[in-house]
Motif scaffolding. Structure first.
Motif, PDB file in Angstrom:
ATOM      1  N   ALA A 165       5.878  -4.085  -2.788  1.00  0.00           N
ATOM      2  CA  ALA A 165       4.654  -3.370  -2.365  1.00  0.00           C
ATOM      3  C   ALA A 165       4.480  -2.345  -3.504  1.00  0.00           C
ATOM      4  N   VAL A 166       3.152  -1.506  -4.248  1.00  0.00           N
ATOM      5  CA  VAL A 166       2.890  -0.238  -4.751  1.00  0.00           C
ATOM      6  C   VAL A 166       1.461  -0.073  -4.061  1.00  0.00           C
ATOM      7  N   VAL A 167       1.799   0.741  -2.969  1.00  0.00           N
ATOM      8  CA  VAL A 167       0.668   1.756  -2.474  1.00  0.00           C
ATOM      9  C   VAL A 167       0.782   2.547  -3.732  1.00  0.00           C
ATOM     10  N   ILE A 168      -0.205   3.062  -4.197  1.00  0.00           N
ATOM     11  CA  ILE A 168      -0.610   4.152  -5.008  1.00  0.00           C
ATOM     12  C   ILE A 168      -1.970   4.779  -4.153  1.00  0.00           C
ATOM     13  N   ARG A 219      -1.510  11.018 -14.846  1.00  0.00           N
ATOM     14  CA  ARG A 219      -0.680  10.917 -16.185  1.00  0.00           C
ATOM     15  C   ARG A 219      -0.478   9.311 -15.968  1.00  0.00           C
ATOM     16  N   GLU A 220      -0.246   8.995 -17.430  1.00  0.00           N
ATOM     17  CA  GLU A 220      -0.185   7.174 -17.353  1.00  0.00           C
ATOM     18  C   GLU A 220       1.576   6.999 -17.454  1.00  0.00           C
ATOM     19  N   ASN A 221       2.010   8.184 -17.792  1.00  0.00           N
ATOM     20  CA  ASN A 221       4.055   7.954 -18.011  1.00  0.00           C
ATOM     21  C   ASN A 221       4.226   8.521 -16.435  1.00  0.00           C
ATOM     22  N   GLU A 222       3.445   9.233 -15.638  1.00  0.00           N
ATOM     23  CA  GLU A 222       3.803   9.210 -13.784  1.00  0.00           C
ATOM     24  C   GLU A 222       3.703   7.744 -13.165  1.00  0.00           C
ATOM     25  N   LEU A 223       2.725   7.108 -13.729  1.00  0.00           N
ATOM     26  CA  LEU A 223       2.320   5.340 -13.202  1.00  0.00           C
ATOM     27  C   LEU A 223       3.697   4.559 -14.078  1.00  0.00           C
ATOM     28  N   VAL A 224       3.840   4.603 -14.729  1.00  0.00           N
ATOM     29  CA  VAL A 224       4.569   4.055 -15.601  1.00  0.00           C
ATOM     30  C   VAL A 224       5.903   3.778 -15.119  1.00  0.00           C
ATOM     31  N   GLN A 225       6.804   4.801 -14.800  1.00  0.00           N
ATOM     32  CA  GLN A 225       7.906   5.151 -13.588  1.00  0.00           C
ATOM     33  C   GLN A 225       7.499   4.914 -12.541  1.00  0.00           C
ATOM     34  N   ALA A 226       6.632   4.894 -11.531  1.00  0.00           N
ATOM     35  CA  ALA A 226       6.332   4.159 -10.170  1.00  0.00           C
ATOM     36  C   ALA A 226       6.260   3.085  -9.968  1.00  0.00           C
ATOM     37  N   ILE A 227       5.358   1.917 -11.509  1.00  0.00           N
ATOM     38  CA  ILE A 227       5.493   0.867 -11.337  1.00  0.00           C
ATOM     39  C   ILE A 227       6.603   0.314 -12.065  1.00  0.00           C
ATOM     40  N   TYR A 228       7.775   0.733 -13.172  1.00  0.00           N
ATOM     41  CA  TYR A 228       8.938   0.135 -13.357  1.00  0.00           C
ATOM     42  C   TYR A 228       9.874   0.384 -12.611  1.00  0.00           C
ATOM     43  N   GLY A 229       9.472   1.264 -11.915  1.00  0.00           N
ATOM     44  CA  GLY A 229      11.102   1.694 -10.784  1.00  0.00           C
ATOM     45  C   GLY A 229      10.637   1.345  -9.963  1.00  0.00           C
ATOM     46  N   ALA A 230       9.735   0.530  -8.558  1.00  0.00           N
ATOM     47  CA  ALA A 230       9.604  -0.533  -8.431  1.00  0.00           C
ATOM     48  C   ALA A 230       9.698  -2.259  -8.522  1.00  0.00           C
ATOM     49  N   ALA A 261      10.976   4.029  10.406  1.00  0.00           N
ATOM     50  CA  ALA A 261      11.136   4.158  11.549  1.00  0.00           C
ATOM     51  C   ALA A 261      10.213   3.029  12.096  1.00  0.00           C
ATOM     52  N   GLU A 262       9.932   2.218  12.004  1.00  0.00           N
ATOM     53  CA  GLU A 262      10.101   0.978  12.947  1.00  0.00           C
ATOM     54  C   GLU A 262      10.686  -0.234  12.283  1.00  0.00           C
ATOM     55  N   GLY A 263      11.871   0.188  11.374  1.00  0.00           N
ATOM     56  CA  GLY A 263      12.534  -0.621  10.529  1.00  0.00           C
ATOM     57  C   GLY A 263      12.140  -1.803   9.995  1.00  0.00           C
ATOM     58  N   PHE A 264      11.233  -0.871   8.675  1.00  0.00           N
ATOM     59  CA  PHE A 264      11.115  -1.771   7.870  1.00  0.00           C
ATOM     60  C   PHE A 264      11.637  -0.903   6.671  1.00  0.00           C
ATOM     61  N   GLU A 265      11.582  -1.519   5.167  1.00  0.00           N
ATOM     62  CA  GLU A 265      11.648  -1.019   4.058  1.00  0.00           C
ATOM     63  C   GLU A 265      10.635  -0.124   3.162  1.00  0.00           C
ATOM     64  N   ALA A 266      10.846   1.287   3.131  1.00  0.00           N
ATOM     65  CA  ALA A 266      10.249   2.165   2.094  1.00  0.00           C
ATOM     66  C   ALA A 266      10.437   2.882   1.031  1.00  0.00           C
ATOM     67  N   VAL A 267      10.280   3.280  -0.204  1.00  0.00           N
ATOM     68  CA  VAL A 267      10.826   4.499  -0.487  1.00  0.00           C
ATOM     69  C   VAL A 267      10.009   5.083  -1.253  1.00  0.00           C
ATOM     70  N   ALA A 268       9.319   7.169  -1.166  1.00  0.00           N
ATOM     71  CA  ALA A 268       8.432   7.126  -1.131  1.00  0.00           C
ATOM     72  C   ALA A 268       8.259   7.999  -3.054  1.00  0.00           C
ATOM     73  N   PHE A 269       7.603   8.098  -3.490  1.00  0.00           N
ATOM     74  CA  PHE A 269       7.994   8.392  -4.825  1.00  0.00           C
ATOM     75  C   PHE A 269       6.648   9.157  -5.834  1.00  0.00           C
ATOM     76  N   GLY A 270       7.067  10.540  -5.955  1.00  0.00           N
ATOM     77  CA  GLY A 270       5.921  11.488  -6.658  1.00  0.00           C
ATOM     78  C   GLY A 270       4.890  10.668  -7.240  1.00  0.00           C
ATOM     79  N   ALA A 271       3.697  10.379  -7.738  1.00  0.00           N
ATOM     80  CA  ALA A 271       3.309  10.149  -8.867  1.00  0.00           C
ATOM     81  C   ALA A 271       1.621  10.571  -8.760  1.00  0.00           C
ATOM     82  N   VAL A 298       3.295   5.345  -2.731  1.00  0.00           N
ATOM     83  CA  VAL A 298       3.337   6.698  -4.304  1.00  0.00           C
ATOM     84  C   VAL A 298       2.422   7.573  -4.116  1.00  0.00           C
ATOM     85  N   ASP A 299       3.067   8.689  -4.383  1.00  0.00           N
ATOM     86  CA  ASP A 299       1.068   9.712  -3.770  1.00  0.00           C
ATOM     87  C   ASP A 299       1.558  10.810  -4.596  1.00  0.00           C
TER      88      ASP A 299
END
Length: 278
Positions: free
Chosen positions: A21-24, A84-95, A70-80, A54-55
């Motif tokens: 899941a990507v959460v923007i 800026r469309e190119n930053e959205l592309v990086q986030a979505i394809y990065g996932a 901290a609750e034992g689940f998996e998550a990664v932060a991403f700045g976007a 993503v934020d």
């Protein structure tokens, strides 16, 4: 977790087990309580999703990701920045590159008073354009690139956060117009992508006690936080504002396979306030 967490007694049913899941808009504005995007990211993770938080503020996104880990689940932060469309592309394809798929896109971005929204006779061209770029264009272009992946997979769920302001009463011009636009766009998205196995739905929050909503009105109206909260509570037939967890639970349902035959809908989460227009 915040005292208003209506999911404190939550029991995971693994609704999103194995999904990406990507959460923007997964960070939040400063202030008391929890925001809609952060609550959705946490809720999705609790149900088994691997979450890209993503934020525009990487620091705030990292706070969300850290809460999840901290609750034992998996998550990664991403700045976007959604403007800026190119930053959205990086986030979505990065996932997809990190986890191999993109199963859920959750768009939770929107500004009103904080972005300079105003009555029609007072709003400026620059403020109107900026709110359009954030609220509507950001959602459209995030969906554009998510759909490219989901069409190839022939599966996926998109949940866009619009607002009860779209179909209901709202005094400021840009927020209402853009959030109504999100509803119309989501309906088009659902219809055009159903043949690819992609579902698209909206959540329409009403008066929700998030830091962004409450603190902006404390500043704008020069009132105490308690007075702002009381005034907003009084407008809701159920007698209280919602919390971000109410919105997150609705988003979870629409994102999950429990809503496998649901697409193109706008789900009100407003305590019945929309009924006041009748």
């Amino acid at each position: 977790m915040d005292k208003t967490d209506r999911g404190q007694g939550w029991t995971s049913r693994a609704r999103l087990e194995g999904k990406v899941a990507v959460v923007i808009g997964a960070g939040q504005a400063p202030g008391e309580g929890i925001g809609n995007g952060r609550a959705a990211a946490v809720r999705f993770a609790r149900e088994g999703a691997r979450v890209l938080a993503v934020d525009r503020s990487i620091e705030s996104a990292e706070e969300t990701a850290a809460m999840i880990r901290a609750e034992g689940f998996e998550a990664v932060a991403f700045g976007a920045d959604v403007t800026r469309e190119n930053e959205l592309v990086q986030a979505i394809y990065g996932a997809k590159e990190r986890w191999g798929s993109l199963d859920v896109l959750h768009n939770n971005v929107g500004v009103s008073l904080g972005g300079g929204d105003a009555d029609l006779m007072d709003i400026t061209e620059d403020k109107f354009d900026n709110i359009c770029r954030i609220n509507l264009r950001g959602t459209v272009f995030a969906c554009k690139h998510a759909v490219a992946i989901m069409r190839e997979q022939r599966s996926g769920s998109i949940v866009n956060v619009s607002s009860a302001a779209g179909p209901g009463k709202y005094p400021y011009v840009a927020y209402k117009a853009t959030k109504a636009g999100v509803i119309a766009f989501t309906e088009q998205l659902a219809l055009q992508n159903a043949p690819f196995g992609i579902r698209a739905n909206c959540v329409l929050p009403g008066l929700i006690a998030t830091p962004m909503a409450v603190e902006a009105r404390v500043r704008e109206w020069s009132q105490s936080r308690e007075q702002v909260l009381a005034d907003r509570d009084a407008k809701v037939p159920l007698g209280r504002q919602g919390s971000a967890w109410d919105v997150a639970n609705a988003a979870l349902y629409l994102a999950s396979d429990e809503a496998d035959f649901v697409t193109g809908v706008s789900l009100l989460v407003d305590g019945g306030r929309i009924l006041n227009r009748i």
